[in-house]
Motif scaffolding. Structure first.
Motif, PDB file in Angstrom:
ATOM      1  N   MET A  96      69.936   0.543  25.253  1.00 24.09           N
ATOM      2  CA  MET A  96      70.047   1.160  26.565  1.00 24.09           C
ATOM      3  C   MET A  96      70.389   2.636  26.444  1.00 24.09           C
ATOM      4  SD  MET A  96      72.250  -0.243  29.756  1.00 24.09           S
ATOM      5  CE  MET A  96      72.417   0.736  31.245  1.00 24.09           C
ATOM      6  N   PHE A  98      71.610   6.061  28.990  1.00 22.20           N
ATOM      7  CA  PHE A  98      72.366   6.203  30.228  1.00 22.20           C
ATOM      8  C   PHE A  98      72.091   7.541  30.890  1.00 22.20           C
ATOM      9  CE2 PHE A  98      74.453   3.359  27.428  1.00 22.20           C
ATOM     10  CZ  PHE A  98      75.003   2.386  28.224  1.00 22.20           C
ATOM     11  N   GLN A  99      72.507   7.600  32.162  1.00 24.21           N
ATOM     12  CA  GLN A  99      72.484   8.904  32.800  1.00 24.21           C
ATOM     13  C   GLN A  99      73.682   9.694  32.291  1.00 24.21           C
ATOM     14  OE1 GLN A  99      73.044   7.323  36.951  1.00 24.21           O
ATOM     15  NE2 GLN A  99      74.222   9.184  37.178  1.00 24.21           N
ATOM     16  N   ASN A 100      73.702  10.982  32.508  1.00 23.72           N
ATOM     17  CA  ASN A 100      74.753  11.860  32.001  1.00 23.72           C
ATOM     18  C   ASN A 100      74.939  11.694  30.489  1.00 23.72           C
ATOM     19  OD1 ASN A 100      76.774  13.662  31.761  1.00 23.72           O
ATOM     20  ND2 ASN A 100      78.205  12.618  33.134  1.00 23.72           N
ATOM     21  N   ALA A 103      78.179  12.722  28.441  1.00 21.42           N
ATOM     22  CA  ALA A 103      79.353  11.851  28.542  1.00 21.42           C
ATOM     23  C   ALA A 103      79.147  10.537  27.809  1.00 21.42           C
ATOM     24  CB  ALA A 103      79.683  11.587  30.009  1.00 21.42           C
ATOM     25  N   ALA A 104      77.886  10.188  27.559  1.00 19.06           N
ATOM     26  CA  ALA A 104      77.610   8.910  26.904  1.00 19.06           C
ATOM     27  C   ALA A 104      77.705   9.009  25.388  1.00 19.06           C
ATOM     28  CB  ALA A 104      76.235   8.407  27.313  1.00 19.06           C
ATOM     29  N   LEU A 105      77.944  10.220  24.875  1.00 17.22           N
ATOM     30  CA  LEU A 105      78.112  10.377  23.430  1.00 17.22           C
ATOM     31  C   LEU A 105      79.584  10.630  23.125  1.00 17.22           C
ATOM     32  CD1 LEU A 105      75.032  12.660  22.706  1.00 17.22           C
ATOM     33  CD2 LEU A 105      75.353  10.327  21.878  1.00 17.22           C
ATOM     34  N   ASN A 106      80.018  10.156  21.969  1.00 13.87           N
ATOM     35  CA  ASN A 106      81.400  10.377  21.545  1.00 13.87           C
ATOM     36  C   ASN A 106      81.635  11.880  21.346  1.00 13.87           C
ATOM     37  OD1 ASN A 106      83.865  10.484  20.264  1.00 13.87           O
ATOM     38  ND2 ASN A 106      83.438   8.767  18.897  1.00 13.87           N
ATOM     39  N   PRO A 107      82.570  12.475  22.116  1.00 20.85           N
ATOM     40  CA  PRO A 107      82.703  13.937  22.104  1.00 20.85           C
ATOM     41  C   PRO A 107      83.213  14.501  20.777  1.00 20.85           C
ATOM     42  CG  PRO A 107      84.444  12.944  23.425  1.00 20.85           C
ATOM     43  CD  PRO A 107      83.474  11.845  23.106  1.00 20.85           C
ATOM     44  N   MET A 166      70.664  10.308  22.375  1.00 20.94           N
ATOM     45  CA  MET A 166      70.871   8.949  22.890  1.00 20.94           C
ATOM     46  C   MET A 166      69.641   8.081  22.618  1.00 20.94           C
ATOM     47  SD  MET A 166      73.781   8.151  24.135  1.00 20.94           S
ATOM     48  CE  MET A 166      73.238   6.532  24.634  1.00 20.94           C
TER      49      MET A 166
END
Ligand SMILES: Nc1ncnc2c1ncn2[C@@H]1O[C@H](COP(=O)(O)OP(=O)(O)OP(=O)(O)O)[C@@H](O)[C@H]1O
Ligand SMILES: [Mg+2]
Lengths: 323, 337
Positions: A96, A98-100, A103-107, A166
């Motif tokens: 999957m 995601f949107q944004n 934010a969906a990646l480990n900062p 992503m």
């Protein structure tokens, strides 16, 4: 429907038990996606698109409970599979994005390592080779100068670049099913097109089935083979894209199509749909959750909705459809 | 990274200057007349006046301050009025005792609080979550000297498991040759196992007292920040990509959740420095806290000034270490410098 389905969801119901009441977020949601096919799920905000995806992936919030239904991926029912079985399937068979994306990646982990983590977990890649393979993945999703980019952190990359990362993570284990939840929201128009092209390129290359979640019916029309329309936790209509646009049967779909900017000749024609989604915490929700907004409401509409199978060529959940 | 450190050091300079001025003024404003205290109760007014002149206390404040700064620039913190000993040497001798105790206390509390907070966050509503809530509430409401006295009562007086609360070492032992000043480390360097055990025994109760004191804020912060991180988008997508729950919780969630906890540590440490003074008193610990209390009671301002200045420097140093640690974990910090 000659091709075997990659994913067959039937009668999926989900509720969230919250302090302010039980949110009946999904009720009897059914749809199917064939191998290599792109199914768009469209619906306004709060209609249950993300919850559908999370339920299928088994990543609902702790408050969310699947209260019924099946989601068959190959021979496995994702909804009743054990945690151990699910964590084998997630990311390997069904992935999957995601949107944004930022934010969906480990900062605080470099993007190369985040890809490597997934490769090590699923790709049977030895730990030592993983960084190198991660760079290859970055190249595969069209990131320039991938060996330098692999060391970068999400905050050092643009939103479009993050979404490419992503996608690299999602396709690392060559899944048979990809769910893209509003993958281009928040990106500029050119980047949107590039990301969508990348997804369709990857899926047509590998026969991967795609569920593309969006609230943009026009975008769905461009990209999807079939479209499922959701409203307040129901799939109210599902048909091949052309069929849906040429012969919409559900009054809500017809309104949505009329409200789509691309179709309207000018702004005056751009209708807006009266009313709002009903509060899903209500205990007296009518069987048809659109009936309170519907201009074609009849007395039969208080009966339970007519059931049609998930694999029907043109499925509609309405007592008084158009045509 | 080097840039970051340099920047933080430069930022610390004005606060240190501020501390020097404030402590100087504060100690002069203390009630009590050091000259009278020093001369003794039987002294005549002339004798007190003579001492006042000798100490330079008859001079205007600004003259006293200039002299103080001059001494300070040579590393001279003045001499104690009561013992006549130079303050700098005394602090240098006592600082390792306090540092060893405080750091061990911090270590004890982190070793309990961090796992507790994580378990409470990963299993909300469970027994361990409730335990966490009880511990954080109790930790806040127990005064530190009270915890110390209870521990002494139970483990020394009732059970006899702990040695008498009389300083860093039982009188039968002599301290290890000084390398770091930390008995635990120095005894290991000297290869003296018995001495290590003996000093650990003395340390356990006071360190536990400090540990219990600082447990609450660390556990609470760990739980809150872990909960926030676990419900964030990137943890959800890490789950969706099928990473094992160990990787998700430890490598992805925990490291992110530690960032606010590390920031809290600075605050906790400054609490500990304060609590230390009481704990040293209760356990007869020969550290700088008990030294400062005695000096304060005697209106002996050179040691008090020295103490406050040392604390300020420690505080600045600790915050620098925290910043460096933060920078090591969080790449966004490194860029900012
Ligand atoms: N954790 C939750 N607790 C309670 N209710 C929830 C939770 N998550 C989702 N819901 C409810 O489920 C319904 C569907 O939400 P969902 O996020 O699937 O909408 P969506 O179609 O994805 O909308 P959007 O386009 O805004 O992303 C909403 O009514 C929402 O309030
Ligand atoms: Mg959504």
């Amino acid at each position: 429907m000659s091709v075997a389905p990659a994913l067959l969801v039937q009668n999926l119901s989900v509720e969230f038990r919250t302090r302010s009441g039980v949110v009946k977020a999904l009720e009897s949601v059914s749809f199917t996606v064939a191998k290599g096919e792109t199914l768009a799920i469209v619906g306004e905000s709060g209609s249950g698109k993300s919850v559908t995806a999370y339920a299928v992936m088994g990543i609902l919030d702790p408050a969310g409970h699947v209260t019924g239904g099946t989601a068959m991926l190959g021979g496995l029912d994702l909804l009743s599979a054990s945690n151990a079985a699910m964590s084998e399937v997630r990311g390997r068979e069904i992935a999957m994005i995601f949107q944004n994306p930022r934010a969906a990646l480990n900062p605080i982990r470099s993007v190369g390592r985040q890809i490597a983590d997934v490769l090590i977990r699923h790709g049977n890649v030895p730990r030592k080779e993983a960084p190198e393979r991660a760079v290859e993945m970055l190249r595969a999703v069209g990131i320039p100068d991938p060996s330098r980019r692999a060391k970068a952190y999400p905050f050092e990359m643009s939103g479009g670049m993050c979404q490419r990362v992503m996608i690299a993570i999602a396709i690392a284990a060559k899944p048979s099913m990809l769910i893209a939840d509003e993958p281009t929201t928040g990106l500029d128009v050119t980047t949107q097109a590039v990301i969508m092209d990348l997804i369709s390129e990857l899926s047509s290359g590998t026969g991967m089935a795609t569920i593309f979640i969006t609230h943009d019916l026009a975008l769905a029309a461009q990209r999807a083979d079939r479209i499922a329309v959701m409203h307040a936790g129901h799939v109210i209509e599902c048909a091949a894209t052309r069929e849906l646009f040429e012969r919409p049967r559900h009054p809500y779909t017809a309104e949505l199509i009329a409200a789509t900017p691309d179709r309207a000749a000018n702004l005056d024609e751009l209708a807006s749909i009266p009313g709002a989604l009903p509060d899903l915490r209500r205990t007296d929700l009518p069987p048809c959750r659109y009936s309170e907004r519907c201009p074609r409401k009849m007395t039969e509409c208080d009966q339970p909705l007519p059931r049609s199978p998930a694999v029907a060529a043109h499925m509609v959940a309405c007592w008084n459809p158009l045509r | 990274m080097g840039n970051l450190i340099l920047k933080r050091l430069l930022l610390a300079v004005p606060s240190l200057i501020g501390v020097v001025i404030v402590t100087f003024l504060l100690t002069r404003a203390l009630p009590g007349d050091p000259a009278a205290y020093f001369a003794g109760p039987a002294a005549t007014a002339e004798a007190v006046e003579e001492i006042r002149v000798k100490l330079g206390l008859d001079q205007p404040l600004i003259v006293q301050f200039v002299r103080y700064i001059g001494d300070l620039s040579h590393g001279d913190l003045g001499s104690s009025l009561t013992t006549g000993q130079p303050v700098a040497a005394e602090i240098k001798r006592r600082l390792p005792a306090s540092a060893e105790l405080t750091l061990l206390g911090l270590l004890v509390s982190m070793a309990i609080a961090v796992p507790l907070g994580i378990l409470a966050a990963t299993q909300p509503g469970s027994l361990i979550d409730h335990a966490c809530r009880v511990v954080t509430t109790a930790g806040v409401s127990l005064p530190v000297f009270f915890t110390g006295l209870i521990l002494i009562y139970v483990f020394y007086y009732k059970l006899g498991w702990a040695p008498a609360p009389l300083g860093r070492l039982d009188i039968f032992f002599s301290p290890p040759p000084q390398v770091t000043g930390f008995y635990l480390i120095d005894s290991l360097i000297a290869g003296n196992g018995a001495l290590f055990v003996a000093s650990l025994k003395q340390l356990i109760l006071p360190a536990l007292t400090l540990g219990i004191f600082s447990l609450a804020p660390i556990a609470r912060m760990t739980r809150a920040s872990m909960l926030a991180v676990l419900s964030s988008d990137f943890v959800r997508s890490a789950r969706a990509s099928g990473l094992s729950s160990f990787t998700v919780v430890v490598t992805y969630a925990f490291r992110n959740a530690m960032l606010p906890v590390i920031t809290t540590l600075g605050m906790v440490f400054s609490f500990l420095l304060g609590a230390n003074v009481l704990v040293e008193k209760v356990f007869a610990w020969p550290g700088i806290g008990s030294f400062a209390v005695e000096a304060l009671i005697a209106s002996d301002f050179a040691p008090v000034q020295g103490f406050v200045l040392t604390m300020a420097i420690m505080y600045v140093a600790l915050n620098l270490i925290i910043d460096i640690l933060y920078g090591l974990i969080d790449p966004r910090m490194r860029l900012e410098a």
